[in-house]
Design an enzyme around this catalytic site. Structure first.
Site, PDB file in Angstrom:
ATOM      1  N   ARG A   1       0.843  -1.216   0.000  1.00 24.56           N
ATOM      2  CA  ARG A   1       0.000   0.000   0.000  1.00 24.56           C
ATOM      3  C   ARG A   1       0.870   1.255   0.000  1.00 24.56           C
ATOM      4  O   ARG A   1       0.959   1.966  -0.987  1.00 24.56           O
ATOM      5  CB  ARG A   1      -0.950  -0.043   1.214  1.00 24.56           C
TER       6      ARG A   1
ATOM      7  N   HIS B   1       5.460   4.325  12.565  1.00 24.30           N
ATOM      8  CA  HIS B   1       5.379   4.219  11.097  1.00 24.30           C
ATOM      9  C   HIS B   1       6.300   5.319  10.551  1.00 24.30           C
ATOM     10  O   HIS B   1       5.898   6.467  10.416  1.00 24.30           O
ATOM     11  CB  HIS B   1       3.910   4.448  10.689  1.00 24.30           C
TER      12      HIS B   1
ATOM     13  N   CYS C   1       4.486   9.337   0.263  1.00 25.93           N
ATOM     14  CA  CYS C   1       3.080   9.735   0.292  1.00 25.93           C
ATOM     15  C   CYS C   1       2.849  10.753  -0.816  1.00 25.93           C
ATOM     16  O   CYS C   1       3.590  11.724  -0.933  1.00 25.93           O
ATOM     17  CB  CYS C   1       2.738  10.337   1.656  1.00 25.93           C
TER      18      CYS C   1
HETATM   19  P1  HMG Z   1     -13.383  14.049  -1.722  1.00 24.00           P
HETATM   20  O1  HMG Z   1     -13.166  14.304  -3.190  1.00 24.00           O
HETATM   21  O2  HMG Z   1     -13.436  15.220  -0.788  1.00 24.00           O
HETATM   22  O3  HMG Z   1     -14.671  13.129  -1.493  1.00 24.00           O
HETATM   23  O4  HMG Z   1     -12.293  13.063  -1.236  1.00 24.00           O
HETATM   24  P2  HMG Z   1     -16.180  13.376  -1.634  1.00 24.00           P
HETATM   25  O5  HMG Z   1     -16.803  12.728  -0.455  1.00 24.00           O
HETATM   26  O6  HMG Z   1     -16.508  14.826  -1.910  1.00 24.00           O
HETATM   27  O7  HMG Z   1     -16.513  12.531  -2.953  1.00 24.00           O
HETATM   28  C1  HMG Z   1     -16.015  12.888  -4.229  1.00 24.00           C
HETATM   29  C2  HMG Z   1     -16.067  11.677  -5.139  1.00 24.00           C
HETATM   30  O8  HMG Z   1     -15.191  10.671  -4.634  1.00 24.00           O
HETATM   31  C3  HMG Z   1     -17.456  11.024  -5.199  1.00 24.00           C
HETATM   32  O9  HMG Z   1     -17.603  10.479  -6.503  1.00 24.00           O
HETATM   33  C4  HMG Z   1     -17.342   9.907  -4.205  1.00 24.00           C
HETATM   34  O10 HMG Z   1     -18.208   8.842  -4.477  1.00 24.00           O
HETATM   35  C5  HMG Z   1     -15.907   9.452  -4.430  1.00 24.00           C
HETATM   36  P3  HMG Z   1     -18.376  11.270  -7.678  1.00 24.00           P
HETATM   37  O11 HMG Z   1     -19.717  11.546  -7.095  1.00 24.00           O
HETATM   38  O12 HMG Z   1     -17.575  12.522  -7.903  1.00 24.00           O
HETATM   39  O13 HMG Z   1     -18.322  10.308  -8.804  1.00 24.00           O
HETATM   40  N1  HMG Z   1     -15.346   8.770  -3.259  1.00 24.00           N
HETATM   41  C6  HMG Z   1     -14.797   7.549  -3.299  1.00 24.00           C
HETATM   42  N2  HMG Z   1     -14.603   6.677  -4.314  1.00 24.00           N
HETATM   43  C7  HMG Z   1     -14.022   5.501  -3.986  1.00 24.00           C
HETATM   44  N3  HMG Z   1     -13.641   5.161  -2.737  1.00 24.00           N
HETATM   45  C8  HMG Z   1     -13.801   6.031  -1.722  1.00 24.00           C
HETATM   46  C9  HMG Z   1     -14.412   7.272  -1.986  1.00 24.00           C
HETATM   47  N4  HMG Z   1     -14.726   8.311  -1.208  1.00 24.00           N
HETATM   48  C10 HMG Z   1     -15.303   9.228  -1.990  1.00 24.00           C
HETATM   49  N5  HMG Z   1     -13.416   5.683  -0.480  1.00 24.00           N
HETATM   50  C11 HMG Z   1     -11.321  11.370   0.131  1.00 24.00           C
HETATM   51  C12 HMG Z   1     -12.193  12.608   0.107  1.00 24.00           C
HETATM   52  C13 HMG Z   1     -10.905  11.121   1.568  1.00 24.00           C
HETATM   53  C14 HMG Z   1     -12.091  10.198  -0.401  1.00 24.00           C
HETATM   54  C15 HMG Z   1     -10.073  11.639  -0.755  1.00 24.00           C
HETATM   55  O14 HMG Z   1      -9.462  12.796  -0.292  1.00 24.00           O
HETATM   56  C16 HMG Z   1      -9.103  10.502  -0.744  1.00 24.00           C
HETATM   57  O15 HMG Z   1      -9.356   9.464  -1.322  1.00 24.00           O
HETATM   58  N6  HMG Z   1      -7.923  10.697  -0.086  1.00 24.00           N
HETATM   59  C17 HMG Z   1      -6.959   9.648   0.090  1.00 24.00           C
HETATM   60  C18 HMG Z   1      -5.584  10.162  -0.104  1.00 24.00           C
HETATM   61  C19 HMG Z   1      -4.607   9.022   0.140  1.00 24.00           C
HETATM   62  O16 HMG Z   1      -4.870   7.864  -0.137  1.00 24.00           O
HETATM   63  N7  HMG Z   1      -3.398   9.400   0.620  1.00 24.00           N
HETATM   64  C20 HMG Z   1      -2.362   8.448   0.863  1.00 24.00           C
HETATM   65  C21 HMG Z   1      -2.629   7.560   2.019  1.00 24.00           C
HETATM   66  S1  HMG Z   1      -2.297   8.308   3.593  1.00 24.00           S
HETATM   67  C22 HMG Z   1      -0.617   8.028   3.850  1.00 24.00           C
HETATM   68  O17 HMG Z   1       0.071   7.578   2.968  1.00 24.00           O
HETATM   69  C23 HMG Z   1      -0.045   8.297   5.219  1.00 24.00           C
HETATM   70  C24 HMG Z   1       0.202   7.012   6.024  1.00 24.00           C
HETATM   71  O18 HMG Z   1       1.085   6.128   5.331  1.00 24.00           O
HETATM   72  C25 HMG Z   1       0.817   7.354   7.394  1.00 24.00           C
HETATM   73  C26 HMG Z   1       2.055   8.250   7.311  1.00 24.00           C
HETATM   74  O19 HMG Z   1       3.008   7.935   6.579  1.00 24.00           O
HETATM   75  O20 HMG Z   1       2.027   9.266   8.019  1.00 24.00           O
HETATM   76  C27 HMG Z   1      -1.104   6.250   6.281  1.00 24.00           C
HETATM   77 MG    MG Z   2       3.204   6.300   5.318  1.00 21.97          MG
END
Ligand code: HMG
Ligand code: MG
Length: 302
Positions: free
Chosen positions: A17, A209, A242
């Site tokens: 991931r 992490h 990230c």
């Molecule tokens: P948004 O655009 O604000 O969401 O995103 P929304 O609720 O306004 O919805 C917009 C569209 O997205 C809609 O579709 C929803 O259905 C769809 P439309 O009507 O436009 O066709 N949608 C989704 N589709 C599939 N799966 C979902 C989903 N949710 C909404 N779950 C959201 C908000 C949180 C979803 C977005 O900002 C997002 O996906 N962010 C994720 C970013 C990410 O993955 N970052 C990397 C991971 S975190 C990381 O790496 C840190 C970590 O490793 C720890 C560290 O290192 O510190 C964990």
């Molecule tokens: Mg991370």
């Protein structure tokens, strides 16, 4: 010193991931599945296999459904997924994940960039998700990003990390993984952060992490082990970064963590030789240098 260290450590492998989410080139479902299977064969018991986020935000994770459905699962291994909201949880449930992880940060700016909402909003999304997870008996882990530094806000106050971590515990997360997202921590800042967090959350509910951007991750893990933390996230071959933390390199390499634990006589259940093969498989598939010093050293010796 040794009696202060835990006797065993649980390694949470996040390579499939966190390691792959930032990769620009297409990676086939077959390669992702083979990586997860090789990691399980190497003895890793907890593998973060994918994420159910908005695919427009992180295109590389769009195929997580296919990865979960193609996987040959090993009994006893936890195959988890990152889920930002109820929609993500519902997708994860369809994919029969073993557990999910919610994520927020100790920085407002990072939370906004990463999940398009405030910290409070991310916690209320987590709360809604948690109600569904409880109803379906799915354990939930919680991530707090930017625990020592933020790419937008700079130094982060340990008290803010403690506050967000304890809110996640109150919501029902069984464990909080503290993320040094941009790998800026040193043993001093890691210890300062942990000693504050430990006043609010006990060590047996904490994981570290640590991304390795400044090469401090192993030293910081050693500091965390001495403070009673016994769960370490890592990424095979040091893959990753990230998408919302520009310039941040991958997590500490799992091979390097295993070598450290071997040297300290701490049990972990992973076979280093097989792990190195898994890391080399994904590096060859991506055409990338191996980011694990231990893997490079062992392969040069062979
Ligand atoms: P948004 O655009 O604000 O969401 O995103 P929304 O609720 O306004 O919805 C917009 C569209 O997205 C809609 O579709 C929803 O259905 C769809 P439309 O009507 O436009 O066709 N949608 C989704 N589709 C599939 N799966 C979902 C989903 N949710 C909404 N779950 C959201 C908000 C949180 C979803 C977005 O900002 C997002 O996906 N962010 C994720 C970013 C990410 O993955 N970052 C990397 C991971 S975190 C990381 O790496 C840190 C970590 O490793 C720890 C560290 O290192 O510190 C964990
Ligand atoms: Mg991370």
């Amino acid at each position: 010193m040794k009696n202060l260290l835990p006797q065993s450590v649980r390694i949470v492998e996040v390579g499939p991931r966190d390691g792959l989410q930032n990769e620009a080139q297409p990676i086939s479902v077959e390669v992702k599945v083979k990586l997860v299977e090789l990691l399980a064969e190497a003895g890793l018991g907890c593998i973060e296999t994918g994420s159910f986020v908005n695919p427009k935000w992180v295109p590389q994770m769009a195929g997580s459904e296919e990865v979960f459905s193609s996987l040959r699962r090993v009994a006893g291994v936890t195959y988890s997924a990152l889920t930002p909201n109820l929609k993500g949880f519902e997708r994860a449930l369809e994919s029969a994940v073993s557990e999910v992880a919610v994520f927020t940060a100790a920085s407002e700016s990072f939370t906004r960039k990463n999940t398009n909402c405030s910290i409070d909003e991310s916690l209320s999304r987590a709360s809604e998700l948690m109600t569904a997870a409880r109803a379906n008996n799915v354990p939930v882990r919680g991530y707090v990003s930017c625990v020592v530094g933020c790419p937008y806000e700079g130094v982060i106050a340990p008290a803010k990390v403690a506050e967000v971590a304890s809110k996640l515990v109150d919501l029902g997360c069984y464990e909080i993984s503290l993320g040094d997202t941009i790998g800026v921590g040193t043993p001093a800042s890691t210890e300062a952060m942990l000693s504050t967090v430990l006043q609010a959350v006990p060590a047996d509910k904490l994981a570290v992490h640590l991304h390795d951007t400044y090469g401090q991750a192993l030293a910081n893990i050693y500091a965390a082990l001495q403070m009673g933390v016994a769960v370490v996230d890592s990424s095979v071959a040091g893959l990753g970064g990230c998408p919302y933390a520009k310039g941040a390199s991958g997590n500490v390499a799992t091979e390097d963590v295993v070598y450290l634990l071997n040297g300290l006589g701490i049990a972990h259940g992973v076979e280093l030789g097989k792990l190195v093969q898994a890391g080399q498989f994904i590096c060859d598939s991506l055409g990338r240098e191996n980011g694990s010093k231990v893997a490079i050293a062992l392969q040069n010796k062979a």
